[in-house]
Design an enzyme around this catalytic site. Sequence first.
Site, PDB file in Angstrom:
ATOM      1  N   PRO A   1      59.895  73.966  38.647  1.00 55.47           N
ATOM      2  CA  PRO A   1      59.469  73.354  37.378  1.00 55.47           C
ATOM      3  C   PRO A   1      58.511  72.196  37.650  1.00 55.47           C
ATOM      4  O   PRO A   1      58.919  71.147  38.138  1.00 55.47           O
ATOM      5  CB  PRO A   1      60.773  72.878  36.742  1.00 55.47           C
ATOM      6  CG  PRO A   1      61.725  72.729  37.887  1.00 55.47           C
ATOM      7  CD  PRO A   1      61.325  73.725  38.921  1.00 55.47           C
TER       8      PRO A   1
ATOM      9  N   ASP B   1      58.087  68.720  41.891  1.00 53.10           N
ATOM     10  CA  ASP B   1      59.145  69.654  41.533  1.00 53.10           C
ATOM     11  C   ASP B   1      60.276  68.865  40.875  1.00 53.10           C
ATOM     12  O   ASP B   1      60.936  68.058  41.530  1.00 53.10           O
ATOM     13  CB  ASP B   1      59.645  70.361  42.806  1.00 53.10           C
ATOM     14  CG  ASP B   1      60.669  71.448  42.529  1.00 53.10           C
ATOM     15  OD1 ASP B   1      61.259  71.452  41.435  1.00 53.10           O
ATOM     16  OD2 ASP B   1      60.886  72.297  43.424  1.00 53.10           O
ATOM     17  N   HIS B   2      60.488  69.126  39.585  1.00 54.24           N
ATOM     18  CA  HIS B   2      61.469  68.324  38.840  1.00 54.24           C
ATOM     19  C   HIS B   2      62.902  68.620  39.265  1.00 54.24           C
ATOM     20  O   HIS B   2      63.824  67.884  38.874  1.00 54.24           O
ATOM     21  CB  HIS B   2      61.308  68.560  37.340  1.00 54.24           C
ATOM     22  CG  HIS B   2      61.497  67.323  36.518  1.00 54.24           C
ATOM     23  ND1 HIS B   2      62.235  66.246  36.945  1.00 54.24           N
ATOM     24  CD2 HIS B   2      61.048  66.979  35.285  1.00 54.24           C
ATOM     25  CE1 HIS B   2      62.231  65.304  36.014  1.00 54.24           C
ATOM     26  NE2 HIS B   2      61.517  65.724  34.998  1.00 54.24           N
ATOM     27  N   ARG B   3      63.127  69.664  40.026  1.00 54.15           N
ATOM     28  CA  ARG B   3      64.470  69.889  40.578  1.00 54.15           C
ATOM     29  C   ARG B   3      64.792  68.844  41.639  1.00 54.15           C
ATOM     30  O   ARG B   3      65.958  68.478  41.838  1.00 54.15           O
ATOM     31  CB  ARG B   3      64.575  71.287  41.205  1.00 54.15           C
ATOM     32  CG  ARG B   3      64.384  72.449  40.263  1.00 54.15           C
ATOM     33  CD  ARG B   3      64.361  73.765  41.031  1.00 54.15           C
ATOM     34  NE  ARG B   3      63.317  73.795  42.054  1.00 54.15           N
ATOM     35  CZ  ARG B   3      63.140  74.797  42.909  1.00 54.15           C
ATOM     36  NH1 ARG B   3      63.945  75.837  42.876  1.00 54.15           N
ATOM     37  NH2 ARG B   3      62.166  74.750  43.813  1.00 54.15           N
TER      38      ARG B   3
ATOM     39  N   VAL C   1      62.657  65.872  42.240  1.00 56.12           N
ATOM     40  CA  VAL C   1      62.132  64.535  41.960  1.00 56.12           C
ATOM     41  C   VAL C   1      62.336  64.212  40.490  1.00 56.12           C
ATOM     42  O   VAL C   1      61.868  64.943  39.603  1.00 56.12           O
ATOM     43  CB  VAL C   1      60.629  64.457  42.308  1.00 56.12           C
ATOM     44  CG1 VAL C   1      60.104  63.048  42.084  1.00 56.12           C
ATOM     45  CG2 VAL C   1      60.387  64.898  43.747  1.00 56.12           C
TER      46      VAL C   1
END
Length: 478
Positions: A272, A448-450, A452
Amino acid sequence: MIKEFRLPDLGEGLTESEILSWKVAVGDTVSLNQVIAEVETAKAVVELPSPFAGVIRELHEQPGTVVEVGKPIVSFEVADDAGPAPAGHAAPSRGTTPAGQTAVGAEPAAPKREPNLVGYGAVVESSGRPARRPRNLPPLAVSAHAAPVRIEATETVPAESKPPVVEPADTGVIEARAGVPSGDRPRSTPPVRKLARDHGVDLALVTGTGPAGLITRDDVQEFLRQGSAGQAAAPAGQVRAVGEGERETRTPIKGVRKHTAAAMVSSAFTAPHVTEFLTVDVTPTMELLAKLRGTRAFSGLKLTPLTLAAKAVLIALRRHPSLNSRWDEANQEIVTFNYVNLGIAAATPRGLTVPNIKDAHSLTLEQLAEALALLADTARSGKSAPADLSGGTMSITNIGVFGIDAGTPILNPGEAAILALGAVRSMPWEYRGEVALRQVMTLSLSFDHRLVDGEQGSRFLADVGAILAEPGMVLTMV
């Protein structure tokens, strides 16, 4: 003795390579490890050394041909005792000839793993494809009409010792099997079907030469060479202007382009993405660059805004390690790297590549400048080694060299962040309470929002911006 050299696995987990050029010709005498060919994988151009000392007897593939791993590409004539036989090599097993060829009527010996040349990766266990279940094909009668079976081996027996092959009688059976049964889809593999679609080829018109009539890549390419593709691909009613040349150009998807496309699609639909932007007054950085270029330590080195931006990224990563991590889906773990292999996106004649500088976190500014210059020169010449193109932990893309201010870069697969550097422009800017002409750059950070969170990404970007806006801020961060 004739020995075949099959295209090796170059240690990248790739399944095919393109022959770019041959460095030898039929009749040439070559020595062990002499470069005989230049091939292009999906990641790099690689030189193939000869595994034998001998004479070139046949080049099986032409330049420009895409060859699958394990397929013969060149034959050598070597002395009987030549070849890369390992120390302590066992005597031939029962049922084999001294040359390693399975004897007629004998039980085939179990395959043995042997060491191979450094850089060739794992030894290919089999040159064939996995068996495929036929789709409602009529059974083949085991009779005199059956096609002869050819046993492929890395070493071939001299012609005078080969047993004669009995050809089948001409009864029309072969012709019936070469075609496609009525109502059944032509048998082929997904890559071959895609190749046919890309060139507008109807596979029902192609005769398969593979096992049980399987249509291969070579069959499609031969069909195209015969000039039948244009007739098969032209839709009914299509109007073609005479004398105006082709209305479209089709380029095969292969090499770096094919690898990049697969990597970008995988990244875009797996991680994401979030992208943040920060516009910074980098006038102090540009002034520092001008001063450094005049010092003895940096004399002769290429110093650019990328050099200082890369150093700023390395400093900021110490404070925000989550941007230097990887999502391990298989083990359900977040892997945080305690080192930085800094990737630098490079536009090359072969397409986009992202070689990386190993252990960039340990380099001084002078060493980093040297590494960046070497990386760029190597990438532009197409000589980046496979090891240079793997193992990156975070990347930078310098879109500013194209006059672009900002973008939404896609993550390099397996990395948590990528920073895009925009063009440095002279713009009106608020400076010490007044409007002044300053040099300004926009930074674009995708992460990567997973891995960070928004806060971590924002603070990292702010730190990089602070260093570029005032290089002296480094003293507060280290």
